[in-house]
Design a protein around this motif. Sequence first.
Motif, PDB file in Angstrom:
ATOM      1  N   ASN A 196       0.826  -1.212   0.000  1.00 48.87           N
ATOM      2  CA  ASN A 196       0.000   0.000   0.000  1.00 48.87           C
ATOM      3  C   ASN A 196       0.858   1.259   0.000  1.00 48.87           C
ATOM      4  N   ASP A 197       1.906   1.264   0.832  1.00 46.05           N
ATOM      5  CA  ASP A 197       2.777   2.441   0.903  1.00 46.05           C
ATOM      6  C   ASP A 197       3.489   2.672  -0.433  1.00 46.05           C
ATOM      7  N   PHE A 198       3.971   1.584  -1.022  1.00 46.98           N
ATOM      8  CA  PHE A 198       4.664   1.695  -2.308  1.00 46.98           C
ATOM      9  C   PHE A 198       3.716   2.214  -3.389  1.00 46.98           C
ATOM     10  N   ASN A 199       2.557   1.587  -3.505  1.00 46.99           N
ATOM     11  CA  ASN A 199       1.620   1.959  -4.568  1.00 46.99           C
ATOM     12  C   ASN A 199       1.050   3.356  -4.376  1.00 46.99           C
ATOM     13  N   LEU A 200       0.977   3.814  -3.130  1.00 42.01           N
ATOM     14  CA  LEU A 200       0.521   5.176  -2.881  1.00 42.01           C
ATOM     15  C   LEU A 200       1.530   6.188  -3.412  1.00 42.01           C
ATOM     16  N   VAL A 241      -6.067   4.071  -3.628  1.00 41.69           N
ATOM     17  CA  VAL A 241      -4.914   3.167  -3.666  1.00 41.69           C
ATOM     18  C   VAL A 241      -4.931   2.161  -2.520  1.00 41.69           C
ATOM     19  N   THR A 242      -5.250   2.600  -1.311  1.00 41.48           N
ATOM     20  CA  THR A 242      -5.052   1.739  -0.139  1.00 41.48           C
ATOM     21  C   THR A 242      -6.323   1.136   0.443  1.00 41.48           C
ATOM     22  N   LEU A 243      -7.495   1.644   0.055  1.00 39.06           N
ATOM     23  CA  LEU A 243      -8.729   1.206   0.711  1.00 39.06           C
ATOM     24  C   LEU A 243      -9.800   0.666  -0.231  1.00 39.06           C
ATOM     25  N   MET A 244      -9.932   1.244  -1.402  1.00 39.05           N
ATOM     26  CA  MET A 244     -11.119   1.000  -2.217  1.00 39.05           C
ATOM     27  C   MET A 244     -11.272  -0.459  -2.648  1.00 39.05           C
ATOM     28  N   ASN A 245     -10.210  -1.112  -3.061  1.00 39.78           N
ATOM     29  CA  ASN A 245     -10.335  -2.505  -3.500  1.00 39.78           C
ATOM     30  C   ASN A 245     -10.853  -3.399  -2.378  1.00 39.78           C
ATOM     31  N   ASN A 246     -10.258  -3.275  -1.202  1.00 32.08           N
ATOM     32  CA  ASN A 246     -10.730  -4.075  -0.069  1.00 32.08           C
ATOM     33  C   ASN A 246     -12.149  -3.691   0.321  1.00 32.08           C
ATOM     34  N   MET A 247     -12.461  -2.389   0.255  1.00 32.57           N
ATOM     35  CA  MET A 247     -13.806  -1.931   0.598  1.00 32.57           C
ATOM     36  C   MET A 247     -14.837  -2.585  -0.308  1.00 32.57           C
ATOM     37  N   HIS A 248     -14.578  -2.584  -1.610  1.00 31.87           N
ATOM     38  CA  HIS A 248     -15.533  -3.173  -2.552  1.00 31.87           C
ATOM     39  C   HIS A 248     -15.573  -4.694  -2.442  1.00 31.87           C
TER      40      HIS A 248
END
Length: 279
Positions: A73-77, A131-138
């Motif tokens: 997450n940190d890298f992709n952000l 980047v860090t939340l949306m995929n897991n949220m969905h």
Amino acid sequence: MRSISKITTGTITIALALGLMGCSPTRSNNESIDGSEAKKELAIELKFLQNESERLINKDGKIEDKTFQIYKNDFNLLSASISSTTKIETQSDRELKESIAQLKRDVDALTEKEYVKSYKRFNSSKTIYEVTLMNNMHDVIGATKTWEGSNNVSDSFDDKHFHSSEAQIKKDMGPAIDHINTVSKYKIELMQDEIQKHRDSFTKLQLEQLKKATHNFDLSLNDQIKSIQFYKPISGDYNVSRDFSYNSYDKYTNVCVYITDFESNLGIAKAGEFLKKPF
């Protein structure tokens, strides 16, 4: 800065490994920052990622999955913030080495104006969420809704065992509950960590919406677990299990209200998609 620059290197490593995501106050995106300041801040982030990449590569044995997810997450952000195309997807030494080398090249190639824009994106609630939340949220939304296209374990259990014997139901109960805990509840835990880590980049309302959403996710999944635990075949008393299933759906509906409002305010919502009726 939300991140690393206010913490010593030793503390950073320990905090990441343990998932302790305490954060320092961030500079508001409304505050001015010049190119040299932005470059310095992003360089600190890059250095942190370089150090963590080396630690992941040189780790003896399998590193804890959560530690890798935090790094990813940190890298992709940072990568998304500087409009780089390099991303981390899997935990492999080759990918870690190649991606961090490319990220450094992309950061070094930024102009002074691009450093400022990148730093502001790095601290924006929209970039952080996407980047860090949306995929897991969905993903968890899919695991808690109750109609076609969902990954609702309780509904699948019901479909499979409606005519099953009590012995078969009891046999399959444990694996179904374990799946909820190790997949969906784990993703909620990851989201809660990211929300806490980036809390200074969200408004008070956004934080409230995200926290209420993840809390209701957890309650919805708890009701799914109870529905499975009290499940009876067609010849038995199905009412208790059914009531927990209804409760789970009610909590899912609450989540959808919070997340639809949250994403709408960021300009990224798919209007009405989450709140389609199951019937």
